[in-house]
Design a protein around this motif. Structure first.
Motif, mmCIF file in Angstrom:
data_model
loop_
_atom_site.group_PDB
_atom_site.id
_atom_site.type_symbol
_atom_site.label_atom_id
_atom_site.label_comp_id
_atom_site.label_asym_id
_atom_site.label_seq_id
_atom_site.Cartn_x
_atom_site.Cartn_y
_atom_site.Cartn_z
ATOM 1 N N VAL A 243 43.516 29.395 45.403
ATOM 2 C CA VAL A 243 43.401 29.571 43.951
ATOM 3 C C VAL A 243 42.707 30.906 43.704
ATOM 4 O O VAL A 243 41.670 31.201 44.303
ATOM 5 C CB VAL A 243 42.587 28.434 43.307
ATOM 6 N N GLN A 244 43.296 31.716 42.834
ATOM 7 C CA GLN A 244 42.657 32.972 42.412
ATOM 8 C C GLN A 244 42.266 32.865 40.943
ATOM 9 O O GLN A 244 43.055 32.394 40.115
ATOM 10 C CB GLN A 244 43.621 34.146 42.557
ATOM 11 N N ILE A 245 41.059 33.321 40.629
ATOM 12 C CA ILE A 245 40.613 33.427 39.241
ATOM 13 C C ILE A 245 40.189 34.880 39.058
ATOM 14 O O ILE A 245 39.250 35.356 39.707
ATOM 15 C CB ILE A 245 39.455 32.459 38.940
ATOM 16 N N VAL A 246 40.912 35.593 38.202
ATOM 17 C CA VAL A 246 40.840 37.058 38.176
ATOM 18 C C VAL A 246 40.480 37.560 36.784
ATOM 19 O O VAL A 246 40.980 37.056 35.772
ATOM 20 C CB VAL A 246 42.201 37.663 38.602
ATOM 21 N N PHE A 247 39.627 38.563 36.753
ATOM 22 C CA PHE A 247 39.283 39.268 35.508
ATOM 23 C C PHE A 247 39.383 40.756 35.797
ATOM 24 O O PHE A 247 38.700 41.278 36.681
ATOM 25 C CB PHE A 247 37.855 38.904 35.076
ATOM 26 N N ARG A 248 40.234 41.455 35.069
ATOM 27 C CA ARG A 248 40.450 42.890 35.285
ATOM 28 C C ARG A 248 40.320 43.622 33.955
ATOM 29 O O ARG A 248 40.837 43.167 32.930
ATOM 30 C CB ARG A 248 41.843 43.152 35.871
ATOM 31 N N VAL A 351 40.558 24.877 51.032
ATOM 32 C CA VAL A 351 41.264 25.681 50.031
ATOM 33 C C VAL A 351 40.326 26.780 49.527
ATOM 34 O O VAL A 351 39.301 26.485 48.916
ATOM 35 C CB VAL A 351 41.737 24.826 48.841
ATOM 36 N N PRO A 352 40.644 28.062 49.770
ATOM 37 C CA PRO A 352 39.778 29.133 49.266
ATOM 38 C C PRO A 352 39.986 29.364 47.768
ATOM 39 O O PRO A 352 41.114 29.392 47.282
ATOM 40 C CB PRO A 352 40.227 30.354 50.068
ATOM 41 N N PHE A 353 38.877 29.514 47.059
ATOM 42 C CA PHE A 353 38.900 29.914 45.648
ATOM 43 C C PHE A 353 38.439 31.368 45.606
ATOM 44 O O PHE A 353 37.281 31.666 45.923
ATOM 45 C CB PHE A 353 37.982 29.027 44.809
ATOM 46 N N ILE A 354 39.355 32.260 45.255
ATOM 47 C CA ILE A 354 39.073 33.697 45.272
ATOM 48 C C ILE A 354 38.727 34.133 43.852
ATOM 49 O O ILE A 354 39.576 34.104 42.956
ATOM 50 C CB ILE A 354 40.289 34.481 45.789
ATOM 51 N N LEU A 355 37.472 34.505 43.638
ATOM 52 C CA LEU A 355 37.015 34.979 42.329
ATOM 53 C C LEU A 355 36.932 36.502 42.385
ATOM 54 O O LEU A 355 36.236 37.061 43.244
ATOM 55 C CB LEU A 355 35.647 34.382 41.986
ATOM 56 N N LYS A 356 37.651 37.145 41.489
ATOM 57 C CA LYS A 356 37.749 38.609 41.544
ATOM 58 C C LYS A 356 37.579 39.189 40.153
ATOM 59 O O LYS A 356 38.207 38.736 39.198
ATOM 60 C CB LYS A 356 39.111 39.012 42.130
ATOM 61 N N ALA A 357 36.718 40.200 40.044
ATOM 62 C CA ALA A 357 36.504 40.859 38.755
ATOM 63 C C ALA A 357 36.227 42.326 38.990
ATOM 64 O O ALA A 357 35.596 42.698 39.985
ATOM 65 C CB ALA A 357 35.336 40.217 38.012
#
Length: 514
Positions: A243-248, A351-357
């Protein structure tokens, strides 16, 4: 009007009637915006109040609004300062102009310091006079204090509110305070802040606002997960790979570099906004929709997160960040971060949760990307095109879409990636999507804390990130330089790949046009 629009409008009217009935049950409502001359109040708080007023949720005969700040200006000067922020149409209609004029007349201003009684006593006097004019019996009126202020002044301001501005007795009325993030800089400072405020107010009186919880698509997560049968068997480690949760953001810290450098991208975005979204994606079904039952499940998720490993963190700082004169020349503050979180429970083990900002990137968006595992025994050899994904786009162009492999039209049996798409602007053309602050302020008035952060939830969130933040603050982990307008450090893509994310090639989601 089509049947769908009529149905939505009918439900909206029913909700409004329910809210207004609640408003009329006790005395008048006073909304007090502390920090009224600051950017947050002008750009977010007052526009949200105006929109609620225009929609009929803040009737003029029940509500009065007070601004409080150190700046010595008159009522009219504050109204003039707000005027430009409240004109939401290029060519305002006569109705909009009339509404704006009436709304501005509801605002009264009081100036004073944040740590002495004199100004707050004047504020209390003004509020009390308003309550008397509205024939509210003592103790039946409601006072909502919105702290559009830096966290450093929360304790003295709360002390002054407690001492000078509380409801004098309880005859159905209340006093509530709304505090903005950041709630501290690490576990210790957050706990100290919570303790100081907790000595003055009970937990049901405190509303810690995270505006991401008010966003329409974030609000939809509980419904999507628990009201749709086909998600129930899929939403687990047996089917979901990552799961990716992304803020750009496609701009940097121009104008607020000094403030940002105190916090960095993890404190500013990941530890609060993205972590809150993770909770809603990963939580178990609550016993009911009562706020405490929902928040109980969010806390369980946070308590199940394993310590962050340094090898599962990539930090970045864009070229030019230190050119800002308010940023130290040797700043170690990250403007980009990609962090892998792992939840140690039965549903999500492995399950990796990838948080990216990140800031100064090549696009502006916020989204949740749930990537499913490969189809076993893939007879169509379609793995090279990419996996199935469920994407929830939070902003801009709110949408939900499922990436599927389908047959490409034509005589040959070849496959291509396409989507099942719900784009809000296309599907709900006649429905205004409320701003997050509108919803959350209304929830505060209604006494619904579902979308606000509880004290133990805040503590659990800081417990996850404080060790990493201290290592960054001590210079033990260095950000990697990256070019503005890029995807960020290449090492972040490598981290994603190591975590199991498979990038789709040759496919781009295009928002539908009206």
């Amino acid at each position: 009007m089509g049947s769908r629009e009529w149905s939505i409008e009918k439900r909206s009217d029913s909700f409004k009637a329910e809210v207004l009935e609640t408003l009329s049950e006790t005395g008048c409502l006073s909304v007090i915006v502390l920090g009224a001359s600051g950017d947050l109040a002008k750009k977010k708080t007052f526009p949200a109040l105006f929109n609620l007023y225009r929609q009929g949720f803040l009737p003029a005969d029940e509500v009065h609004i007070f601004g409080y700040a150190r700046t010595k200006i008159s009522d009219e000067e504050l109204r003039n300062r707000l005027h430009g922020y409240l004109i939401q149409e290029k060519n305002p209609s006569p109705q909009h102009s009339e509404d704006l004029s009436k709304f501005l007349q509801l605002i009264k201003y009081v100036s004073g310091s944040y740590d002495t009684e004199e100004g707050f006593k004047r504020l209390d006097k003004e509020i009390s006079q308003h309550e008397i004019l509205k024939n509210s019996s003592e103790g039946s009126s409601r006072r909502l204090f919105y702290l559009a202020l830096p966290p450093s002044v929360y304790p003295p301001v709360c002390k002054m509110i407690r001492k000078c501005c509380m409801n004098k007795s309880d005859l159905g009325g209340w006093t509530r305070i709304v505090v903005e993030k950041p709630f501290g800089k690490d576990l210790e400072s957050a706990e100290n802040l919570s303790a100081q405020i907790g000595e003055l107010f009970d937990e049901p009186q405190i509303y810690r606002i995270d505006h991401y919880l008010g966003k329409e698509l974030v609000q939809n997560l509980l419904v999507l997960r628990f009201a749709n049968r086909f998600f129930l068997p899929l939403w687990n480690r047996d089917n979901i790979d990552n799961v990716q949760i992304v803020f750009r953001e496609d701009f940097g810290t121009e104008g607020r570099g000094g403030y940002f450098d105190e916090y960095g991208i993890i404190r500013d975005i990941i530890q609060n906004h993205l972590l809150q979204v993770l909770c809603l994606v990963a939580m178990e079904k609550p016993v009911s929709l009562k706020p405490e039952h929902i928040r109980d499940e969010k806390v369980k998720v946070l308590q199940s997160v394993l310590p962050i490993k340094d090898e599962e963190v990539v930090l970045g700082q864009y070229h030019g960040y230190r050119d800002d004169p308010t940023v130290p020349d040797l700043s170690n503050t990250p403007t980009f971060a990609s962090v892998v979180l792992r939840i140690h429970n039965e549903r999500w083990e492995g399950v990796p949760f990838i948080l990216k900002a990140g800031k100064a990137l090549n696009s502006r968006k916020a989204e949740i990307r749930v990537q499913f595992k490969d189809v076993p025994g893939d007879i169509f050899k379609s793995k090279k095109q990419g996996r199935n994904e469920f994407v929830i786009r939070l902003q801009p162009s709110e949408a939900m879409y499922m990436k599927l492999t389908v047959k490409q039209p034509g005589l040959e049996m070849s496959t291509v990636q396409s989507e099942l798409d719900l784009s809000y602007r296309q599907r709900y053309q006649d429905v205004a999507i409320p701003e997050a602050y509108e919803r959350l302020i209304l929830d505060t008035i209604r006494g619904d804390q579902q979308h606000f952060v509880r004290r133990d939830e805040l503590r659990a969130a800081w417990e996850i990130f404080t060790p990493l933040l201290h290592r960054i603050d001590n210079g033990e982990i260095k950000p990697i330089p990256y070019r503005p307008g890029s995807r960020g450090p290449a090492e972040a893509d490598e981290l994603q790949a190591k975590a199991g994310y498979v990038q789709t090639h040759g496919y781009i989601w295009i928002p539908p046009t009206l």
